[in-house]
Design a protein around this motif. Sequence first.
Motif, mmCIF file in Angstrom:
data_model
loop_
_atom_site.group_PDB
_atom_site.id
_atom_site.type_symbol
_atom_site.label_atom_id
_atom_site.label_comp_id
_atom_site.label_asym_id
_atom_site.label_seq_id
_atom_site.Cartn_x
_atom_site.Cartn_y
_atom_site.Cartn_z
ATOM 1 N N PRO A 162 0.474 -1.661 0.652
ATOM 2 C CA PRO A 162 -0.113 0.341 0.114
ATOM 3 C C PRO A 162 0.404 1.873 0.378
ATOM 4 O O PRO A 162 2.071 1.226 0.707
ATOM 5 C CB PRO A 162 -0.754 -0.283 1.599
ATOM 6 C CG PRO A 162 -0.424 -1.057 2.316
ATOM 7 C CD PRO A 162 1.103 -1.992 1.265
ATOM 8 N N LYS A 163 0.107 2.136 -0.879
ATOM 9 C CA LYS A 163 1.105 3.403 -1.154
ATOM 10 C C LYS A 163 1.391 4.413 0.095
ATOM 11 O O LYS A 163 2.371 5.043 0.404
ATOM 12 C CB LYS A 163 0.801 3.989 -2.071
ATOM 13 C CG LYS A 163 1.576 5.022 -3.078
ATOM 14 C CD LYS A 163 1.275 5.725 -4.615
ATOM 15 C CE LYS A 163 1.851 6.468 -5.172
ATOM 16 N NZ LYS A 163 0.915 7.053 -6.387
ATOM 17 N N ARG A 164 -0.146 4.257 0.913
ATOM 18 C CA ARG A 164 0.273 4.877 1.942
ATOM 19 C C ARG A 164 0.902 5.237 3.551
ATOM 20 O O ARG A 164 1.631 5.749 3.754
ATOM 21 C CB ARG A 164 -1.349 5.268 1.982
ATOM 22 C CG ARG A 164 -1.884 3.935 2.949
ATOM 23 C CD ARG A 164 -3.588 3.624 3.560
ATOM 24 N NE ARG A 164 -3.092 5.422 4.172
ATOM 25 C CZ ARG A 164 -3.913 5.183 5.822
ATOM 26 N NH1 ARG A 164 -4.848 3.452 5.840
ATOM 27 N NH2 ARG A 164 -4.472 5.598 6.513
ATOM 28 N N VAL A 309 -7.276 -6.453 1.204
ATOM 29 C CA VAL A 309 -6.677 -6.305 0.374
ATOM 30 C C VAL A 309 -7.323 -6.211 -1.262
ATOM 31 O O VAL A 309 -7.471 -5.397 -1.711
ATOM 32 C CB VAL A 309 -4.662 -5.970 0.362
ATOM 33 C CG1 VAL A 309 -4.559 -5.546 1.852
ATOM 34 C CG2 VAL A 309 -5.049 -7.752 0.685
#
Length: 408
Positions: A162-164, A309
């Motif tokens: 996840p990029k965040r 996810v």
Amino acid sequence: MSAYDGYGGGTSAMAEPVRIHARDAFSGLRLTITIDGPAIRDVRSAEDAAGRAEEGSGELWVAPGLIDLQINGFQGHDLNASGVKLEERVVTVHRLARAIAGSGTTRCYPTVITASSRQIMDIVTAVRIACEQDRFTDSVIAGIHLEGPYLSEQDGPRGAHPKRWIRDPDWAEFARWREASGDRIRLVTLAPERDGALLFIRRLCGEGIIASIGHTAAGPEEIEAAVKAGARMSTHLGNGAHPLLPRHPNCIWSQLGEDRLWASAIADGHHLHPSVLKVFRAAKREKLVLVSDAVHLAGLAPGTYTTHVGGKVELLPSRRLQMADQPALLAGAALSLLECVHEMARLTDCPLAEALDMASARPAKLAGLAFDGLKPGAEADLILFRRGSAGFSLQQVYKRGVPLLAKT
Ligand SMILES: [Zn+2]
């Protein structure tokens, strides 16, 4: 007391020695192995290799238990599940250790992926508590692989992380996780092009923790700098990269051509083309290891599943795990390491003994784990299996002398 105190490995003084008659998967010799308590007491050869059985004859084969340096879950038990209480995570770790060992992987590095600092802290804490509670869990979990969060944030190299939560390396943060894990983090995958990565690699190296290059968009100079700083490995080489790369040089060639780097590969028949596996084998020689990188749906029956996810995913009978609405996209790996060994031998025509080596002796050497194979005095971590054209049929797993599978 935990619910897992029943494991008697190493203390079953009442148990009689066990004798196993099977072909050594490395030499082809027919062996009689005597297990006494947690160790191999005696190994005798009944004949020379001239009496080798034909492949697929249905004969029983024996090999040391496998070692997986990258596994996220198995049989529905997900190390990286989010929104889970610590106590539930601890139970998951116990169940995961049993499920993984029952698949023939008697030692592993459960792999923690990119998440919030708090979630990573929870997971490594749960692993420590589970290992402190129970000798069996502790004997299966040889360390923790931290894959992230210090990875490339670019789409492609980032994969499903996840990029965040992706960010630059932070030693103080890592030190807190390491302490919470009881110093179990033994392997860290990171992208060397991130700010502070080279210093971070040097510090890992100084602490005896393997720094591995992965999920990266690094250029050749950055790969070289990472190796100079002490990086020793490439994580699932060929995956976690841009789908389109300059033909040369690029980050895959740079790692492939760097003799100091070990490489792990996902030989599940879906993540890498057979020609790529053949090139990896030729280029890396003794430094190629297999990992399953299995997600929690590995070991389950084919079908459609919903994950927290990836949404709806489909597990095919071929063990390909794909997005239900975009079948061209993989949704993770779903083979056990033993199944990957079979695929590696099948796809590249390499000898079974070599494929087994890539999943036992070699990862042990890379990670500095004790490994004595099938020798008197060695820990009795063994797998017994039959071979067929469709794969291996696992018959029994011994963990420190204790049989894990119900006899059929
Ligand atoms: Zn990965």
